[in-house]
Design a protein around this motif. Structure first.
Motif, mmCIF file in Angstrom:
data_model
loop_
_atom_site.group_PDB
_atom_site.id
_atom_site.type_symbol
_atom_site.label_atom_id
_atom_site.label_comp_id
_atom_site.label_asym_id
_atom_site.label_seq_id
_atom_site.Cartn_x
_atom_site.Cartn_y
_atom_site.Cartn_z
ATOM 1 N N TRP A 5 70.457 48.234 61.428
ATOM 2 C CA TRP A 5 70.575 49.308 60.466
ATOM 3 C C TRP A 5 69.233 49.728 59.912
ATOM 4 O O TRP A 5 69.009 50.905 59.648
ATOM 5 C CB TRP A 5 71.445 48.836 59.290
ATOM 6 C CG TRP A 5 72.883 48.934 59.607
ATOM 7 C CD1 TRP A 5 73.639 48.028 60.197
ATOM 8 C CD2 TRP A 5 73.689 50.028 59.275
ATOM 9 N NE1 TRP A 5 74.912 48.436 60.325
ATOM 10 C CE2 TRP A 5 74.962 49.721 59.721
ATOM 11 C CE3 TRP A 5 73.532 51.267 58.666
ATOM 12 C CZ2 TRP A 5 76.044 50.575 59.582
ATOM 13 C CZ3 TRP A 5 74.623 52.074 58.533
ATOM 14 C CH2 TRP A 5 75.848 51.739 58.997
ATOM 15 N N GLU A 6 68.402 48.903 59.761
ATOM 16 C CA GLU A 6 67.133 49.224 59.166
ATOM 17 C C GLU A 6 66.346 50.174 60.054
ATOM 18 O O GLU A 6 65.658 51.077 59.568
ATOM 19 C CB GLU A 6 66.287 47.979 58.928
ATOM 20 C CG GLU A 6 66.837 47.102 57.870
ATOM 21 C CD GLU A 6 67.420 45.811 58.421
ATOM 22 O OE1 GLU A 6 67.185 45.464 59.587
ATOM 23 O OE2 GLU A 6 68.117 45.210 57.666
ATOM 24 N N SER A 7 66.438 49.963 61.313
ATOM 25 C CA SER A 7 65.700 50.824 62.233
ATOM 26 C C SER A 7 66.301 52.223 62.203
ATOM 27 O O SER A 7 65.561 53.240 62.249
ATOM 28 C CB SER A 7 65.792 50.356 63.679
ATOM 29 O OG SER A 7 65.360 49.095 63.860
ATOM 30 N N SER A 8 67.585 52.314 62.116
ATOM 31 C CA SER A 8 68.237 53.614 62.102
ATOM 32 C C SER A 8 67.897 54.351 60.820
ATOM 33 O O SER A 8 67.601 55.569 60.830
ATOM 34 C CB SER A 8 69.753 53.466 62.183
ATOM 35 O OG SER A 8 70.111 52.930 63.414
ATOM 36 N N VAL A 9 67.913 53.658 59.705
ATOM 37 C CA VAL A 9 67.593 54.291 58.440
ATOM 38 C C VAL A 9 66.135 54.720 58.454
ATOM 39 O O VAL A 9 65.775 55.809 57.983
ATOM 40 C CB VAL A 9 67.904 53.337 57.263
ATOM 41 C CG1 VAL A 9 67.405 53.892 55.947
ATOM 42 C CG2 VAL A 9 69.374 53.078 57.203
ATOM 43 N N LEU A 10 65.298 53.837 58.939
ATOM 44 C CA LEU A 10 63.873 54.150 59.008
ATOM 45 C C LEU A 10 63.649 55.354 59.920
ATOM 46 O O LEU A 10 62.822 56.232 59.614
ATOM 47 C CB LEU A 10 63.115 52.921 59.516
ATOM 48 C CG LEU A 10 61.614 52.982 59.359
ATOM 49 C CD1 LEU A 10 61.184 53.147 57.912
ATOM 50 C CD2 LEU A 10 60.974 51.766 59.970
ATOM 51 N N ALA A 11 64.360 55.460 61.015
ATOM 52 C CA ALA A 11 64.227 56.594 61.935
ATOM 53 C C ALA A 11 64.709 57.866 61.264
ATOM 54 O O ALA A 11 64.082 58.940 61.392
ATOM 55 C CB ALA A 11 65.002 56.349 63.217
ATOM 56 N N ILE A 12 65.790 57.771 60.475
ATOM 57 C CA ILE A 12 66.317 58.955 59.799
ATOM 58 C C ILE A 12 65.338 59.402 58.727
ATOM 59 O O ILE A 12 65.085 60.600 58.550
ATOM 60 C CB ILE A 12 67.707 58.663 59.216
ATOM 61 C CG1 ILE A 12 68.716 58.515 60.355
ATOM 62 C CG2 ILE A 12 68.150 59.778 58.268
ATOM 63 C CD1 ILE A 12 70.084 58.106 59.909
ATOM 64 N N ILE A 13 64.754 58.447 57.990
ATOM 65 C CA ILE A 13 63.775 58.809 56.956
ATOM 66 C C ILE A 13 62.544 59.431 57.612
ATOM 67 O O ILE A 13 62.000 60.435 57.134
ATOM 68 C CB ILE A 13 63.415 57.566 56.101
ATOM 69 C CG1 ILE A 13 64.628 57.160 55.285
ATOM 70 C CG2 ILE A 13 62.243 57.862 55.194
ATOM 71 C CD1 ILE A 13 64.439 55.869 54.525
ATOM 72 N N PHE A 15 62.411 60.941 60.429
ATOM 73 C CA PHE A 15 62.817 62.278 60.911
ATOM 74 C C PHE A 15 62.868 63.266 59.760
ATOM 75 O O PHE A 15 62.439 64.419 59.887
ATOM 76 C CB PHE A 15 64.174 62.186 61.629
ATOM 77 C CG PHE A 15 64.622 63.500 62.176
ATOM 78 C CD1 PHE A 15 64.037 64.041 63.313
ATOM 79 C CD2 PHE A 15 65.624 64.234 61.533
ATOM 80 C CE1 PHE A 15 64.457 65.257 63.798
ATOM 81 C CE2 PHE A 15 66.041 65.453 62.014
ATOM 82 C CZ PHE A 15 65.461 65.988 63.160
ATOM 83 N N GLY A 16 63.374 62.887 58.614
ATOM 84 C CA GLY A 16 63.440 63.753 57.433
ATOM 85 C C GLY A 16 62.053 64.146 56.966
ATOM 86 O O GLY A 16 61.805 65.306 56.612
ATOM 87 N N ILE A 17 61.141 63.143 56.901
ATOM 88 C CA ILE A 17 59.764 63.447 56.479
ATOM 89 C C ILE A 17 59.108 64.386 57.485
ATOM 90 O O ILE A 17 58.426 65.354 57.102
ATOM 91 C CB ILE A 17 58.962 62.143 56.305
ATOM 92 C CG1 ILE A 17 59.519 61.352 55.132
ATOM 93 C CG2 ILE A 17 57.497 62.447 56.092
ATOM 94 C CD1 ILE A 17 58.929 59.957 54.995
ATOM 95 N N LEU A 18 59.316 64.110 58.758
ATOM 96 C CA LEU A 18 58.744 64.970 59.815
ATOM 97 C C LEU A 18 59.310 66.380 59.717
ATOM 98 O O LEU A 18 58.569 67.360 59.814
ATOM 99 C CB LEU A 18 59.023 64.365 61.190
ATOM 100 C CG LEU A 18 58.471 65.151 62.370
ATOM 101 C CD1 LEU A 18 56.941 65.191 62.338
ATOM 102 C CD2 LEU A 18 58.952 64.557 63.678
ATOM 103 N N TYR A 19 60.617 66.486 59.478
ATOM 104 C CA TYR A 19 61.242 67.802 59.348
ATOM 105 C C TYR A 19 60.682 68.528 58.144
ATOM 106 O O TYR A 19 60.393 69.736 58.203
ATOM 107 C CB TYR A 19 62.774 67.662 59.253
ATOM 108 C CG TYR A 19 63.461 68.995 59.102
ATOM 109 C CD1 TYR A 19 63.607 69.847 60.187
ATOM 110 C CD2 TYR A 19 63.931 69.421 57.857
ATOM 111 C CE1 TYR A 19 64.218 71.073 60.034
ATOM 112 C CE2 TYR A 19 64.537 70.647 57.709
ATOM 113 C CZ TYR A 19 64.682 71.476 58.800
ATOM 114 O OH TYR A 19 65.277 72.702 58.659
ATOM 115 N N PHE A 20 60.514 67.786 56.995
ATOM 116 C CA PHE A 20 59.976 68.395 55.796
ATOM 117 C C PHE A 20 58.550 68.895 56.032
ATOM 118 O O PHE A 20 58.201 70.017 55.650
ATOM 119 C CB PHE A 20 60.016 67.376 54.637
ATOM 120 C CG PHE A 20 59.362 67.870 53.397
ATOM 121 C CD1 PHE A 20 59.966 68.840 52.599
ATOM 122 C CD2 PHE A 20 58.104 67.400 53.000
ATOM 123 C CE1 PHE A 20 59.346 69.298 51.444
ATOM 124 C CE2 PHE A 20 57.490 67.871 51.859
ATOM 125 C CZ PHE A 20 58.106 68.816 51.081
#
Length: 162
Positions: A5-13, A15-20
């Protein structure tokens, strides 16, 4: 294989920062360039349509000008034909008048020459008659009044001198 789970959350975060960051710094300028390109393409299409419309109207104007020029040329040709026929008729009429005048002059000259010839012939005939009469008178030494009256009458008929 286990799911972390940590890797998935970290990937989503991430991705969010990259998108921002992409949205803030890259997507704005990229979309504005794309919008400018779209407007340029639309403007060029409008200009092409206007140019095409102008070309079509210019072709129509040229067709009308060509038709007008043809009509004018035909009118000029027709006027030239009419003028030519009028001039031909005038020349023929002038030639007829001139021929008639020359004929009249020739007839007058012939008549004058004829009259002159007749007058000369009468003069010569009168002179010859006088010579004949004088010779007759010389032969006939007598002074008979009947013979004198005959000679005078003859001279008057011929047109000689009395």
């Amino acid at each position: 294989m286990s799911f972390v789970w940590e890797s998935s959350v970290l990937a989503i975060i991430a991705f969010g920062i990259l998108y921002f960051l992409l949205n803030k710094y890259a997507f704005g300028p990229l979309f504005s360039v794309m919008e400018k390109r779209r407007e340029l393409v639309l403007q060029q299409m409008n200009e092409a349509a206007q140019t095409r419309e102008q070309a079509v109207s210019y072709v129509e104007e040229q067709k009308q000008a060509l038709q007008t020029a043809r009509k004018e040329a035909l009118e000029i040709i027709e006027q030239s034909r009419q003028t030519s026929s009028k001039q031909t008729e005038q020349l023929i009429d002038q030639a007829k008048v001139e021929a008639s005048r020359i004929k009249d002059e020739a007839v007058r000259d012939i008549q004058n020459e004829k009259n002159k010839a007749v007058e000369e012939l009468r003069g010569e005939l009168g002179a010859a008659s006088v010579k004949i009469a004088s010779k007759l008178l010389q032969k006939e030494v007598s002074s008979d009044p009947a013979q004198e009256a005959l000679v005078d009458q003859y001279l008057k008929e011929v047109g000689g001198r009395s």
